[in-house]
Design a protein around this motif. Structure first.
Motif, mmCIF file in Angstrom:
data_model
loop_
_atom_site.group_PDB
_atom_site.id
_atom_site.type_symbol
_atom_site.label_atom_id
_atom_site.label_comp_id
_atom_site.label_asym_id
_atom_site.label_seq_id
_atom_site.Cartn_x
_atom_site.Cartn_y
_atom_site.Cartn_z
ATOM 1 N N LEU A 193 0.832 -1.205 0.000
ATOM 2 C CA LEU A 193 0.000 0.000 0.000
ATOM 3 C C LEU A 193 0.870 1.261 0.000
ATOM 4 O O LEU A 193 0.549 2.240 -0.679
ATOM 5 N N ALA A 194 1.976 1.220 0.741
ATOM 6 C CA ALA A 194 2.895 2.359 0.730
ATOM 7 C C ALA A 194 3.494 2.552 -0.659
ATOM 8 O O ALA A 194 3.601 3.690 -1.149
ATOM 9 N N GLN A 195 3.864 1.458 -1.315
ATOM 10 C CA GLN A 195 4.431 1.552 -2.661
ATOM 11 C C GLN A 195 3.389 2.060 -3.648
ATOM 12 O O GLN A 195 3.719 2.796 -4.589
ATOM 13 N N ALA A 196 2.126 1.692 -3.449
ATOM 14 C CA ALA A 196 1.052 2.193 -4.308
ATOM 15 C C ALA A 196 0.940 3.709 -4.175
ATOM 16 O O ALA A 196 0.815 4.425 -5.180
ATOM 17 N N PHE A 206 -3.651 -9.443 2.195
ATOM 18 C CA PHE A 206 -4.636 -9.380 3.269
ATOM 19 C C PHE A 206 -5.594 -10.576 3.214
ATOM 20 O O PHE A 206 -6.063 -11.042 4.258
ATOM 21 N N GLN A 207 -5.864 -11.085 2.021
ATOM 22 C CA GLN A 207 -6.652 -12.313 1.914
ATOM 23 C C GLN A 207 -5.879 -13.492 2.509
ATOM 24 O O GLN A 207 -6.462 -14.360 3.158
ATOM 25 N N MET A 220 6.599 -14.057 -9.501
ATOM 26 C CA MET A 220 6.735 -14.076 -10.962
ATOM 27 C C MET A 220 6.137 -12.804 -11.573
ATOM 28 O O MET A 220 6.695 -12.237 -12.515
ATOM 29 N N ARG A 221 5.007 -12.358 -11.032
ATOM 30 C CA ARG A 221 4.372 -11.131 -11.530
ATOM 31 C C ARG A 221 5.284 -9.927 -11.284
ATOM 32 O O ARG A 221 5.480 -9.094 -12.176
ATOM 33 N N ILE A 222 5.861 -9.834 -10.094
ATOM 34 C CA ILE A 222 6.771 -8.732 -9.765
ATOM 35 C C ILE A 222 7.988 -8.760 -10.675
ATOM 36 O O ILE A 222 8.413 -7.728 -11.202
ATOM 37 N N ASN A 223 8.558 -9.951 -10.867
ATOM 38 C CA ASN A 223 9.717 -10.068 -11.762
ATOM 39 C C ASN A 223 9.355 -9.705 -13.198
ATOM 40 O O ASN A 223 10.163 -9.118 -13.915
ATOM 41 N N PHE A 239 0.159 -2.614 -7.190
ATOM 42 C CA PHE A 239 0.532 -2.728 -5.775
ATOM 43 C C PHE A 239 -0.698 -2.890 -4.888
ATOM 44 O O PHE A 239 -0.673 -3.649 -3.919
ATOM 45 N N VAL A 240 -1.774 -2.184 -5.213
ATOM 46 C CA VAL A 240 -3.009 -2.328 -4.439
ATOM 47 C C VAL A 240 -3.544 -3.756 -4.577
ATOM 48 O O VAL A 240 -3.997 -4.363 -3.594
ATOM 49 N N THR A 241 -3.475 -4.302 -5.778
ATOM 50 C CA THR A 241 -3.917 -5.686 -5.989
ATOM 51 C C THR A 241 -3.079 -6.651 -5.154
ATOM 52 O O THR A 241 -3.625 -7.549 -4.506
#
Length: 182
Positions: free
Chosen positions: A52-55, A78-79, A158-161, A70-72
């Motif tokens: 959330l901070a990065q968002a 949190f889930q 993988m998504r971040i990379n 980042f929000v996703t």
């Protein structure tokens, strides 16, 4: 009204203050599994807070597509925290208090993604260890939860990379020098 020890909903602390749920595994759970659940909960909340901070930082840099990503990620973390808490309650425990790692500042999307990568790697390491322990102990429900979370964290990494690769590729394309001598 007279005082009755262990009365449901009583203001007096104790084992009767919280409802108990029976599960196929032994009540009270394995203390090491509860330790994994507690550490995972702290890491998940820390990661969610960090994302959330990065968002917010990405919004201020006008990088809206990364901000939404980042929000996703935060919502997914949190889930995960919700699933971990459900599992703790099913074992007759409640979270005892999470210690969160502070969010770290990032001046660019590359720094932000690298910091997110580090958080994902910490979760992957913990879930790998927890999955192995539960497999060895025959704790099927805990094994299933930790395996699921391990897979989801690996997918997030993988998504971040992938975002990092896209970012570096776009930087190379935008900085390609002209090849002419004129």
């Amino acid at each position: 009204m007279r005082y009755q020890p262990r009365m449901q909903g009583s203001v007096m602390p104790g084992s009767g203050s919280y409802p108990r749920f029976e599960t196929p595994q032994q009540m009270g759970g394995n203390s090491r599994v509860l330790g994994y659940l507690g550490r995972a909960l702290s890491l998940e909340f820390s990661a969610g807070q960090h994302y959330l901070a990065q968002a917010s930082l990405a919004k201020f840099r006008n990088e809206m597509n990364y901000a939404q990503g980042f929000v996703t990620l935060a919502n997914e973390e949190f889930q995960h925290a919700n699933l971990l808490t459900d599992r703790m309650v099913a074992q007759g425990a409640l979270p005892s208090g999470s210690v969160l790692s502070p969010a770290t500042p990032a001046n660019s999307i590359a720094e932000a993604l690298r910091s997110c990568e580090a958080r994902e790697l910490a979760l992957i390491q913990l879930y790998g260890e927890a999955t192995q322990y539960c497999a060895n102990m025959g704790a099927a429900e805990d094994h299933a939860l930790f395996s699921r979370l391990l897979e989801e964290e690996q997918a997030q990494l993988m998504r971040i990379n992938g975002w990092l690769e896209e970012f570096y590729h776009s930087m190379q394309v935008n900085q390609a020098p002209s090849r002419g001598f004129v």
